[in-house]
Write a protein that holds these residues in place. Sequence first.
Motif, PDB file in Angstrom:
ATOM      1  N   HIS A 157       0.752  -1.236   0.004  1.00  0.00           N
ATOM      2  CA  HIS A 157      -0.160   0.040   0.011  1.00  0.00           C
ATOM      3  C   HIS A 157       0.886   1.129  -0.034  1.00  0.00           C
ATOM      4  O   HIS A 157       2.041   1.192   0.263  1.00  0.00           O
ATOM      5  CB  HIS A 157      -0.889   0.167   1.039  1.00  0.00           C
ATOM      6  CG  HIS A 157      -1.991   1.034   1.276  1.00  0.00           C
ATOM      7  ND1 HIS A 157      -1.881   2.256   1.710  1.00  0.00           N
ATOM      8  CD2 HIS A 157      -3.238   1.181   0.609  1.00  0.00           C
ATOM      9  CE1 HIS A 157      -2.846   2.972   1.388  1.00  0.00           C
ATOM     10  NE2 HIS A 157      -3.625   2.370   0.819  1.00  0.00           N
ATOM     11  N   GLY A 158       0.466   2.209  -0.526  1.00  0.00           N
ATOM     12  CA  GLY A 158       0.935   3.802  -0.662  1.00  0.00           C
ATOM     13  C   GLY A 158       1.858   3.951   0.727  1.00  0.00           C
ATOM     14  O   GLY A 158       2.674   4.682   0.638  1.00  0.00           O
ATOM     15  N   LYS A 159       1.019   3.840   1.843  1.00  0.00           N
ATOM     16  CA  LYS A 159       1.575   4.199   2.895  1.00  0.00           C
ATOM     17  C   LYS A 159       2.838   3.534   3.499  1.00  0.00           C
ATOM     18  O   LYS A 159       3.631   3.968   4.197  1.00  0.00           O
ATOM     19  CB  LYS A 159       0.473   4.155   4.109  1.00  0.00           C
ATOM     20  CG  LYS A 159       0.301   2.570   4.473  1.00  0.00           C
ATOM     21  CD  LYS A 159      -0.655   2.319   5.648  1.00  0.00           C
ATOM     22  CE  LYS A 159      -0.775   0.790   6.106  1.00  0.00           C
ATOM     23  NZ  LYS A 159       0.383   0.576   6.738  1.00  0.00           N
ATOM     24  N   ASP A 160       3.066   2.203   2.845  1.00  0.00           N
ATOM     25  CA  ASP A 160       4.238   1.494   3.260  1.00  0.00           C
ATOM     26  C   ASP A 160       5.495   1.672   2.123  1.00  0.00           C
ATOM     27  O   ASP A 160       6.661   1.072   2.376  1.00  0.00           O
ATOM     28  CB  ASP A 160       4.218   0.224   3.174  1.00  0.00           C
ATOM     29  CG  ASP A 160       3.066  -0.074   4.491  1.00  0.00           C
ATOM     30  OD1 ASP A 160       3.306   0.505   5.586  1.00  0.00           O
ATOM     31  OD2 ASP A 160       2.125  -0.777   4.398  1.00  0.00           O
ATOM     32  N   ALA A 161       5.151   2.347   1.067  1.00  0.00           N
ATOM     33  CA  ALA A 161       6.266   2.551  -0.152  1.00  0.00           C
ATOM     34  C   ALA A 161       7.375   3.263   0.375  1.00  0.00           C
ATOM     35  O   ALA A 161       7.348   4.122   1.308  1.00  0.00           O
ATOM     36  CB  ALA A 161       5.381   3.184  -1.381  1.00  0.00           C
ATOM     37  N   GLU A 162       8.360   3.069  -0.025  1.00  0.00           N
ATOM     38  CA  GLU A 162       9.701   3.868   0.260  1.00  0.00           C
ATOM     39  C   GLU A 162       9.433   5.414  -0.120  1.00  0.00           C
ATOM     40  O   GLU A 162       9.944   6.162   0.379  1.00  0.00           O
ATOM     41  CB  GLU A 162      10.832   3.483  -0.531  1.00  0.00           C
ATOM     42  CG  GLU A 162      11.407   2.032  -0.074  1.00  0.00           C
ATOM     43  CD  GLU A 162      12.708   1.395  -0.783  1.00  0.00           C
ATOM     44  OE1 GLU A 162      13.022   2.396  -1.726  1.00  0.00           O
ATOM     45  OE2 GLU A 162      13.039   0.302  -0.530  1.00  0.00           O
ATOM     46  N   ARG A 163       8.830   5.834  -1.213  1.00  0.00           N
ATOM     47  CA  ARG A 163       8.678   7.124  -1.646  1.00  0.00           C
ATOM     48  C   ARG A 163       7.032   7.325  -1.870  1.00  0.00           C
ATOM     49  O   ARG A 163       6.174   6.237  -1.979  1.00  0.00           O
ATOM     50  CB  ARG A 163       9.427   7.393  -3.072  1.00  0.00           C
ATOM     51  CG  ARG A 163      10.721   7.352  -2.701  1.00  0.00           C
ATOM     52  CD  ARG A 163      11.519   7.708  -4.150  1.00  0.00           C
ATOM     53  NE  ARG A 163      11.055   6.979  -5.287  1.00  0.00           N
ATOM     54  CZ  ARG A 163      11.127   5.868  -5.695  1.00  0.00           C
ATOM     55  NH1 ARG A 163      11.896   4.998  -4.903  1.00  0.00           N
ATOM     56  NH2 ARG A 163      10.542   5.351  -6.621  1.00  0.00           N
ATOM     57  N   VAL A 164       6.517   8.599  -1.817  1.00  0.00           N
ATOM     58  CA  VAL A 164       5.183   8.662  -2.170  1.00  0.00           C
ATOM     59  C   VAL A 164       5.020   8.222  -3.628  1.00  0.00           C
ATOM     60  O   VAL A 164       5.765   8.258  -4.536  1.00  0.00           O
ATOM     61  CB  VAL A 164       4.911  10.319  -2.140  1.00  0.00           C
ATOM     62  CG1 VAL A 164       3.303  10.714  -2.699  1.00  0.00           C
ATOM     63  CG2 VAL A 164       5.029  10.737  -0.742  1.00  0.00           C
ATOM     64  N   LEU A 165       3.827   7.518  -3.735  1.00  0.00           N
ATOM     65  CA  LEU A 165       3.431   6.957  -4.946  1.00  0.00           C
ATOM     66  C   LEU A 165       2.782   8.034  -5.901  1.00  0.00           C
ATOM     67  O   LEU A 165       1.995   8.484  -5.989  1.00  0.00           O
ATOM     68  CB  LEU A 165       2.261   5.815  -4.793  1.00  0.00           C
ATOM     69  CG  LEU A 165       2.523   4.779  -4.039  1.00  0.00           C
ATOM     70  CD1 LEU A 165       1.479   3.488  -3.894  1.00  0.00           C
ATOM     71  CD2 LEU A 165       3.937   3.938  -4.986  1.00  0.00           C
ATOM     72  N   SER A 166       3.683   8.354  -6.819  1.00  0.00           N
ATOM     73  CA  SER A 166       3.484   9.184  -7.968  1.00  0.00           C
ATOM     74  C   SER A 166       4.097   8.797  -9.218  1.00  0.00           C
ATOM     75  O   SER A 166       5.113   8.584  -9.427  1.00  0.00           O
ATOM     76  CB  SER A 166       4.148  10.733  -7.445  1.00  0.00           C
ATOM     77  OG  SER A 166       3.753  11.573  -8.524  1.00  0.00           O
TER      78      SER A 166
END
Length: 658
Positions: A157-166
Amino acid sequence: MTNGDQLDQNIEQGSKQLANAVGNQAKKAGKKVGKKLAAKLLPILAKFFAATAPFWIILIIVLFTVAAIYSVFPGSPSTPGQDTQQIFFSLADSSENEKVKQYYIEIADKNNFRDAWLNTKFMETNTDILFAGKHEGIYTKEDIINLLDNSTYTGIHGKDAERVLSDYYGLDKAHKIDFGTIHAANLIKILTYGELNTTDEFKEQVGEAFRPYLYYKESTRTYCSLHETDEGPEWVCNTYNVYLLTEADTIKGHYVYEYEWQEDGDEAGTWSSTYEALVSTTLINKEWERLDRWIVELMKNPKEDPTMTRDMLIQAGIGFTEEKENLKWLFEGYYSDHNISSGIVNPALTQYFLLAEEEFGFPVWFLQAIAFIESGFDPEAYNTNTKAFGLMQLTPGTQKYAVDRLAAEYPHLLSEEFIFNYHNTPNKDAEYYKQAVSDPNVNILAGCLDLQSKGLDPTKIDWDGDWQSQTLKALAGYGGHEYVPKKLWSKYGVANTEESYSDEKVLAWAKDNYVQKIWDNAEKFSISTAWPFEGTYEVTANYGQKGNWANGWHTGIDFGMTTGTPLHSVFNGEVWDMGFQGDYGKTVIITNYVYDVWYCHLSEYRVKKGQQVDAGQLIAESGESGRGTGAHLHLEVRPHGGGYGDVINPLSILTINL
């Protein structure tokens, strides 16, 4: 004056009053909605209410205006059981309006966050599946995080990604909901049921119903350049980690994006770049299916045609969200010719132009100039007179001819889904072909086939020489110049109908009316974007990197460099603003009215506000003013007029034209 003329005048007046009612910031949207309503209502009203049309129009306007004015007042009473938080029609500066606006923004933000996933697919994981039976009522952002923490799911999920999902190409921005769209949906309910307000529960339900499901994958972009050293030439390479959008299920449609690895370089062998290029966009359901379904459910009428309501909602939403009239130059002619260059083209579209150049031989800058004149780079541009559609403005006949040829002769340029749908659609009507060319990649490729059909063979054109005279006749045909209109006979020395069809007269008219504009802009689009500095500097903070910034992630790219390093404009444009910008320190903002590039933490300015600059021109020197941990350049790119956090990856415009 006929009843029809009077009705047209009344509707135009109604459009203006409606525009005023919804506030200055929504004025353009109000006018646009008014015109669309006029086009749809005029034939109906003229037929059934010819004698009493003025009365009906005035009544509608009065109802709109009274509802708008009444609901704007903070003290307006709500119906029993409704929340006291008032809806607003205007974006006038008031504490009540700002309070409601911030509430809408919170709804949009948490729902844009809710289903952003890495390395998985829509059918595999989404919160509808994960939260089923675990929660009732309104979700707060904390609820979403807690439920995710206590769930088992594939992907990240985006909250656990290394960077902001963009997405690197910025594709996801068009799919995220904004406060204006949520607000417009609430207005639709108010106007439909004659209510004075909507409940907070309904506002929350709109955000949840409209939320996008966004799916990404990890990728890299590697840039190498040849540098002279004391020991001879040496390759220096930098690799950047990026995210690419692979799937988006939104109120506009369910899209799948496909990419292919590509390597670029110059003929001299001094630089190279390796990256995944966007090669296709496929709509796998009906456009606006989710939004139309929501409208029909709201109206409680399965036979309801949602088209008009949808148009009102979309245009009003744009009007409320875009408090500034961004990109007005595309429609009103305010844009400065100086600012036109490859830097104004959406990076995702540039990938398609590059693919077309590689396959058909038409230079990117030539195709971009045609698309700019034809559609202003609007993939959904539609000419109601000719029914031409899309970036390259393809007529229905051309749509069918080109799509059939692409499927038969160039399937390697199309997505598997596109080919599958083509061969499994037995009855291909006009709507099918229009939908097919709504894919920008297909539209550009089809435009190339149309140019060929007009006799333009790119292999026989001297693109480094007198290419203008060699393209005149084909471009005249592409622009639909078959004969000189009678009102222009005297200007072009036409004596009779037969002479109005002569090549000499038609080409003279076409050149003045259409072709010269393409030639002039083609020269400008051949101007590539430039790097903001010479040489190679260490990236000390990546775009999207999470950390101790105001919104929790880094909104640009930081390059570590000594104070006094010369900095250059990345494209043709003008100095939009300059001065001390808080934490950003000394800042210069260069705009081309599509993108604003922020150069921050400077030591010296080398330009003046309002000055026009060229790509590669010296504009400032790096420094360490403002908040920072040492001398560096913070480079940030925003859509023109965008605020803090409304940003795109700077690499997407810096490297697209290498």
